[in-house]
Structures are given as structure tokens and as C-alpha cells.
Design a protein around this motif. Structure first.
Motif, PDB file in Angstrom:
ATOM      1  N   PRO A 240      -2.658   5.996   7.540  1.00 24.88           N
ATOM      2  CA  PRO A 240      -3.548   6.826   6.730  1.00 24.88           C
ATOM      3  C   PRO A 240      -2.718   7.816   5.902  1.00 24.88           C
ATOM      4  N   VAL A 241      -3.187   8.172   4.728  1.00 23.86           N
ATOM      5  CA  VAL A 241      -2.338   8.957   3.805  1.00 23.86           C
ATOM      6  C   VAL A 241      -1.812  10.247   4.419  1.00 23.86           C
ATOM      7  N   ASP A 242      -2.599  10.905   5.259  1.00 26.43           N
ATOM      8  CA  ASP A 242      -2.112  12.188   5.798  1.00 26.43           C
ATOM      9  C   ASP A 242      -1.057  11.999   6.895  1.00 26.43           C
ATOM     10  N   ALA A 243      -0.841  10.768   7.329  1.00 24.85           N
ATOM     11  CA  ALA A 243       0.189  10.525   8.350  1.00 24.85           C
ATOM     12  C   ALA A 243       1.474   9.960   7.740  1.00 24.85           C
ATOM     13  N   MET A 244       1.465   9.768   6.414  1.00 19.35           N
ATOM     14  CA  MET A 244       2.622   9.125   5.782  1.00 19.35           C
ATOM     15  C   MET A 244       3.780  10.086   5.566  1.00 19.35           C
ATOM     16  N   SER A 251       4.627   7.305  -3.417  1.00 23.03           N
ATOM     17  CA  SER A 251       4.529   5.957  -3.983  1.00 23.03           C
ATOM     18  C   SER A 251       3.117   5.397  -3.842  1.00 23.03           C
ATOM     19  N   THR A 252       2.556   5.620  -2.667  1.00 25.44           N
ATOM     20  CA  THR A 252       1.226   5.070  -2.406  1.00 25.44           C
ATOM     21  C   THR A 252       0.202   5.676  -3.372  1.00 25.44           C
ATOM     22  N   PHE A 253       0.336   6.982  -3.582  1.00 22.23           N
ATOM     23  CA  PHE A 253      -0.624   7.630  -4.472  1.00 22.23           C
ATOM     24  C   PHE A 253      -0.389   7.238  -5.929  1.00 22.23           C
ATOM     25  N   THR A 254       0.872   7.370  -6.402  1.00 18.71           N
ATOM     26  CA  THR A 254       1.110   7.123  -7.826  1.00 18.71           C
ATOM     27  C   THR A 254       0.910   5.647  -8.188  1.00 18.71           C
ATOM     28  N   VAL A 260      -9.268   2.039  -0.939  1.00 15.95           N
ATOM     29  CA  VAL A 260      -9.592   1.029   0.058  1.00 15.95           C
ATOM     30  C   VAL A 260      -9.304  -0.367  -0.520  1.00 15.95           C
ATOM     31  N   PHE A 261      -8.562  -1.157   0.252  1.00 18.52           N
ATOM     32  CA  PHE A 261      -8.284  -2.542  -0.145  1.00 18.52           C
ATOM     33  C   PHE A 261      -8.754  -3.467   0.970  1.00 18.52           C
ATOM     34  N   THR A 262      -9.370  -4.550   0.617  1.00 20.65           N
ATOM     35  CA  THR A 262      -9.729  -5.525   1.646  1.00 20.65           C
ATOM     36  C   THR A 262      -8.491  -6.358   1.986  1.00 20.65           C
TER      37      THR A 262
END
Ligand SMILES: *[C@@H]1O[C@H](CO)[C@@H](O)[C@H](O)[C@H]1NC(C)=O
Ligand SMILES: *[C@@H]1O[C@H](CO)[C@@H](O)[C@H](O)[C@H]1NC(C)=O
Ligand SMILES: *[C@@H]1O[C@H](CO)[C@@H](O)[C@H](O)[C@H]1NC(C)=O
Ligand SMILES: *[C@@H]1O[C@H](CO)[C@@H](O)[C@H](O)[C@H]1NC(C)=O
Ligand SMILES: *[C@@H]1O[C@H](CO)[C@@H](O)[C@H](O)[C@H]1NC(C)=O
Length: 306
Positions: A240-244, A251-254, A260-262
Motif C-alpha cells: 500500500p502506498v503509505d507503506a512504500m 515512482s509509483t505515484f508519478t 486500483v489495477f485488476t
């Protein structure tokens, strides 16, 4: 001196002993892809995508597992590779500033030592198609409200089961490289060094999002998709983003992967990426074939890297 140049010299030395017994020096051909997952090249068990020419090099050559880039960013890593210097010496910290145009490269050294040299395709070590915003954003990564999101990763299928040439510019450069090898074979006995820089498998710009969109479209044809064994595609563990880690978060954000991705969507994007790797492999193959057709393969060091 950086590891790529070191490994190049190392290769030179090992091959040197077998090639140069009578004083002839090997030709050098380097094919550099952009964003090629190294695991596909060194894991012999990897069957997720057919890469016949990478496999060929792996089986007949040497895989350098401990060679790594000097910088995890495009231009700084290329600047280091071309100059053989660490990033603190090139002063290329981000995609805004790269190597000075007058800097000495490994190609220059080979040329000074009697090699005929040629570079084709993507170079990106004196400048990329990168902008002033690259310079600013390199220093504002921690400022949440300044982070810009690129397009969400998408796939695009074009052509049919016989559509081979998707990345036209790369293919044009590959054709030129093959022609150049044929010319060299016909024209002189001087050793040569050829560099071919590919864009693939870097994703394509998402045109609908305008110029600063970044590469977020994974584009291929059914021809290449058929080289992928979709049942073997795995889905990475995603925190989850807050644990990264902050860097992963950036990178995940930009790269707009924080939504959400299936599972299907992720597997599909990965399949397209692997198909793009297969297309890059075929370009490497065309270069190897040109060397084989001209009887130069046994006197040429072929390097494939990313
Ligand atoms: C060195 O060996 C190569 C390959 O066997 C041969 O083509 C070439 O003529 C040789 N060169 C010399 C200087 O003997
Ligand atoms: C290259 O050019 C820069 C200025 O653009 C200069 O400071 C530097 O000394 C030059 N380096 C060489 C090796 O000529
Ligand atoms: C980023 O992804 C979200 C959905 O996850 C989407 O709403 C948004 O439009 C995307 N941004 C861009 C620039 O495509
Ligand atoms: C694939 O597309 C090309 C170009 O549009 C066309 O000429 C060819 O007939 C098509 N082949 C198949 C198998 O559908
Ligand atoms: C390379 O292959 C060519 C053609 O098969 C042969 O003539 C040549 O002697 C070989 N050179 C070496 C160094 O093995």
C-alpha cells in the motif's frame, strides 16, 4: 571508470587472448536497449517470452551479473557509460545536464587507436529529449503537491499476426546498422566499433496526453504477443502506498500506478512489455545476422545491455 566500461575492457581482455593471437583486434558491436528487464537476460529458466538472440548470446557468451549502472536515471547513467567516469566527475546528476559535448568517450579512444567507429540511434548522453522541468523536479521529489502524474499505463494492440515492425525508428536504425556492417565487411580490414541505441522496450508516449505525458503506452502487435506465454506472467507484490519506501512511492505515484489495477490489467500490461522485449530481441538478431552473413561474427565482440 564505471562498470560498463570496465566490463567492456574485461571482455576485450578475455576475447583478446583468443582473437588477437596474430595481432588482429576484434570488432565491437554494442546494442543498448532502454528499460529492458535484466532478469529476462540472465535467468535461463525464464520462459515467459521467447528471446532467441538474447538466449544465443547467453549460451555462447558471458552474462555479467555484477555489472550495474552508475546512476538509476537515463542521462547520468549514459553519461557515465560513455565517458567511463563516475557521476561526481561528469556532474550529470539528472536528466537536465548530461555529458559535455566535447567529453572523451570510449568510442573516441577506440578511434584514436585505429578503430572505425559509428554510433546510431538513441544516444542521450549529451542531452535527452529532457527539459528544464527535469532539472527542477529532480530536486522537488519530496514536495507532494509538486509531483506530476504521467498517464496511467495502458496497452494498445496494432496490426495483425504478420505485423513485425512496430517501433519504426528503431527498425530504421537497425537496418542502417546492418547495412553499415555489410559496408565495413566489403571495404577495409580495420577493426570497427558500432553502437546501436534502441528505444524499445521503453513504453511509448501516450499521444492523447500531450508532450509531457511520459511513456505510458505499451504497444505491440499480435505477432509479438504470440511470443509471450501469458500463463507464466506473475503479478508483483505491491505494498500500500503509505507503506512504500519513498523512492518507490515517487515512482509509483508519478508513473500513475497508485490507483486500483485488476490482476488482468497488470498481466496484460506485462504481456505487452514482454512482447516489446521480443521486438527488441529481433533487432539484436538482425545485427547478429548481418555479422554472420559477412563472416565477421567470429571476430566480433557483441555486447547487449540496457
Ligand atoms: C590473423 O588471423 C585471421 C583469422 O585467421 C586472418 O584472417 C588474418 O589474415 C591473420 N592476420 C595476420 C596478420 O596474420
Ligand atoms: C569542454 O567544454 C567545456 C565548456 O563547455 C569546458 O569547460 C571544458 O574544459 C572542455 N573540456 C575539454 C576536454 O575540452
Ligand atoms: C492517473 O490515473 C488515474 C486513475 O488511476 C486517472 O484518473 C488519471 O486521469 C491518470 N492521470 C493521467 C495524467 O492519465
Ligand atoms: C495484416 O495487415 C496487413 C497490412 O494491413 C495486410 O496486408 C495483411 O493482409 C494482414 N494479414 C493478415 C494475416 O491478416
Ligand atoms: C572466422 O570465420 C571465417 C569464415 O568462416 C574464417 O575464414 C576465419 O578464419 C574465422 N576466423 C577466426 C579468427 O576464427
Amino acid at each position: 571508470m564505471n562498470k560498463e566500461v570496465l566490463s567492456l575492457i574485461f571482455l576485450f581482455q578475455i576475447y583478446g587472448q583468443s582473437f588477437c593471437q596474430n595481432g588482429t583486434r576484434p570488432n565491437i558491436v554494442m546494442v543498448m536497449s532502454d528499460a529492458f528487464d535484466g532478469r529476462l537476460t540472465f535467468d535461463p529458466g525464464s520462459k515467459v517470452v521467447q528471446l532467441p538472440y538474447v538466449k544465443y548470446l547467453r549460451e555462447l557468451g558471458t552474462t555479467f551479473l555484477n555489472a550495474y549502472t552508475n546512476s538509476p536515471i537515463c542521462c547520468p547513467s549514459r553519461a557515465a557509460m560513455w565517458s567511463g567516469q563516475f557521476v561526481h566527475l561528469t556532474q550529470s546528476w539528472n536528466n537536465y545536464k548530461c555529458l559535455d559535448a566535447n567529453a572523451t568517450t570510449w568510442m573516441d579512444l577506440l578511434e584514436e587507436n585505429g578503430y572505425v567507429t559509428k554510433s546510431m540511434g538513441k544516444l542521450d548522453y549529451t542531452s535527452g529529449s529532457h527539459s528544464v522541468s527535469n532539472r527542477v523536479e529532480a530536486w522537488t521529489r519530496d514536495v507532494q503537491f509538486l509531483l506530476r502524474q504521467e498517464g496511467r499505463p495502458v496497452t494498445q494492440l496494432v496490426g495483425n499476426t504478420s505485423t513485425v515492425r512496430i517501433m519504426r525508428k528503431d527498425w530504421e536504425n537497425t537496418d542502417k546498422a546492418a547495412q553499415w556492417i555489410h559496408q565495413r565487411a566489403a571495404s577495409s580490414h580495420k577493426p570497427f566499433a558500432l553502437y546501436l541505441g534502441l528505444n524499445l522496450p521503453h513504453p511509448y508516449k501516450t499521444e492523447s496526453l500531450g508532450p509531457p505525458a511520459g511513456g505510458s503506452t505499451f504497444l505491440t502487435s499480435p505477432y509479438w504477443l504470440k511470443k509471450v506465454s501469458s500463463e507464466l506472467i506473475t503479478v508483483p507484490k505491491w505494498l500500500p502506498v503509505d507503506a512504500m519506501h519513498p523512492v518507490d512511492y515517487y515512482s509509483t505515484f508519478t508513473k500513475n500506478c497508485s490507483g486500483v489495477f485488476t490482476v488482468e490489467e497488470i498481466k496484460n500490461i506485462r504481456a505487452f512489455y514482454y512482447a516489446m522485449c521480443a521486438e527488441a530481441d529481433a533487432m539484436l538478431g538482425q545485427v547478429i545476422s548481418a555479422l554472420r552473413e559477412t563472416d565477421l561474427l567470429n571476430n566480433t565482440v557483441v555486447i547487449f545491455t540496457g
